[in-house]
Write a protein that holds these residues in place. Structure first.
Motif, PDB file in Angstrom:
ATOM      1  N   ILE A 155       0.875  -1.176   0.000  1.00 57.65           N
ATOM      2  CA  ILE A 155       0.000   0.000   0.000  1.00 57.65           C
ATOM      3  C   ILE A 155       0.905   1.217   0.000  1.00 57.65           C
ATOM      4  N   GLU A 156       0.728   2.070  -0.988  1.00 58.62           N
ATOM      5  CA  GLU A 156       1.571   3.270  -1.038  1.00 58.62           C
ATOM      6  C   GLU A 156       0.825   4.467  -0.479  1.00 58.62           C
ATOM      7  N   PHE A 157       1.596   5.404   0.044  1.00 56.43           N
ATOM      8  CA  PHE A 157       1.051   6.645   0.593  1.00 56.43           C
ATOM      9  C   PHE A 157       1.715   7.794  -0.124  1.00 56.43           C
ATOM     10  N   ARG A 158       0.913   8.543  -0.902  1.00 56.21           N
ATOM     11  CA  ARG A 158       1.434   9.694  -1.639  1.00 56.21           C
ATOM     12  C   ARG A 158       0.422  10.808  -1.610  1.00 56.21           C
ATOM     13  N   GLU A 159       0.927  12.011  -1.402  1.00 53.82           N
ATOM     14  CA  GLU A 159       0.101  13.211  -1.429  1.00 53.82           C
ATOM     15  C   GLU A 159      -1.129  13.083  -0.531  1.00 53.82           C
ATOM     16  N   GLY A 160      -0.920  12.496   0.640  1.00 55.39           N
ATOM     17  CA  GLY A 160      -1.982  12.401   1.629  1.00 55.39           C
ATOM     18  C   GLY A 160      -3.008  11.313   1.399  1.00 55.39           C
ATOM     19  N   LYS A 161      -2.770  10.428   0.430  1.00 58.54           N
ATOM     20  CA  LYS A 161      -3.735   9.378   0.102  1.00 58.54           C
ATOM     21  C   LYS A 161      -3.065   7.998   0.086  1.00 58.54           C
ATOM     22  N   PHE A 162      -3.860   6.976   0.387  1.00 61.92           N
ATOM     23  CA  PHE A 162      -3.406   5.592   0.349  1.00 61.92           C
ATOM     24  C   PHE A 162      -3.995   4.912  -0.879  1.00 61.92           C
ATOM     25  N   LYS A 163      -3.176   4.108  -1.555  1.00 64.55           N
ATOM     26  CA  LYS A 163      -3.691   3.294  -2.662  1.00 64.55           C
ATOM     27  C   LYS A 163      -2.786   2.087  -2.835  1.00 64.55           C
ATOM     28  N   LEU A 164      -3.288   1.107  -3.561  1.00 67.87           N
ATOM     29  CA  LEU A 164      -2.513  -0.097  -3.803  1.00 67.87           C
ATOM     30  C   LEU A 164      -1.384   0.201  -4.760  1.00 67.87           C
ATOM     31  N   ASP A 165      -0.248  -0.429  -4.527  1.00 62.79           N
ATOM     32  CA  ASP A 165       0.878  -0.321  -5.437  1.00 62.79           C
ATOM     33  C   ASP A 165       0.589  -1.251  -6.610  1.00 62.79           C
ATOM     34  N   SER A 166       0.839  -0.800  -7.808  1.00 61.56           N
ATOM     35  CA  SER A 166       0.547  -1.616  -8.977  1.00 61.56           C
ATOM     36  C   SER A 166       1.450  -1.213 -10.122  1.00 61.56           C
ATOM     37  N   VAL A 167       1.351  -1.960 -11.218  1.00 63.88           N
ATOM     38  CA  VAL A 167       2.145  -1.636 -12.399  1.00 63.88           C
ATOM     39  C   VAL A 167       1.726  -0.268 -12.930  1.00 63.88           C
TER      40      VAL A 167
END
Length: 198
Positions: A93-105
């Motif tokens: 799970i990545e955290f960028r710019e204040g948001k969480f999302k799944l890491d993917s291609v």
């Protein structure tokens, strides 16, 4: 004159940037701290578990069983470990710019939803997975050809959850209007302290 004007403009812009950067960092820190508070309430956050330990826990579990653990990679905070048709797997799970999302291609990354918290992210994919298992139209985390579909349906609890917590989750699934329920205020506060469906 023009040089002086440009310098003062650059100075002003740099001052604004340096004022904004600490606020963004504070915002990110508070977002991560809030995510940690919510995760600790779930019962399926295992903390600093290794990938091998997660694999052992999930080895005999049904497909769709999952847990959240701290990521062993420095660039990521959390990892979902889940049982798939091909065995246990891990998804960062990545955290960028204040948001969480799944890491993917890279090709899939722009299509992935972003969430304010890790629990919101997991809740979204659990609801998608459960809908898919019941024959819903949308497929969660649809795999490319030759890959395995990732389902998130059943949390693997680090310890048995309390009856109060399970009731809270059930009530939150049944209604989004907890304040309208004929309950004491203390109980309403407990219910609204964890508003997720998982």
């Amino acid at each position: 004159m023009t040089c002086h004007s440009t310098d003062s403009t650059e100075t002003t812009q740099n001052d604004r940037r340096s004022e904004t950067e600490p606020r963004v960092a504070d915002s990110d820190q508070s977002r991560v701290a809030a995510a940690m508070r919510d995760l600790k309430k779930t019962g399926w956050y295992w903390g600093s578990l290794t990938a091998n330990e997660a694999k052992e826990i999930l080895q005999d579990a049904a497909e769709g069983t999952f847990l959240i653990r701290d990521s062993s990679q420095r660039d990521y905070l959390f990892t979902i470990s889940a049982m798939t048709a091909a065995g246990p797997t891990n998804l960062r799970i990545e955290f960028r710019e204040g948001k969480f999302k799944l890491d993917s291609v890279l090709l899939v990354r722009p299509k992935l939803k972003q969430f304010d918290s890790v629990v919101h992210l997991v809740e979204h994919y659990v609801l998608l997975s459960r809908t898919s298992c019941r024959g819903g139209a949308e497929t969660p985390l649809a795999p490319p050809a030759g890959a395995v579909q990732l389902l998130l349906t059943t949390p693997a609890y680090a310890a048995p959850p309390s009856l109060q917590h399970l009731c809270r989750v059930s009530i939150n699934r049944a209604t989004s209007r907890v304040q309208d329920l004929p309950l004491p205020n203390r109980l309403k506060e407990y219910l609204t302290d964890y508003t997720y469906h998982v």
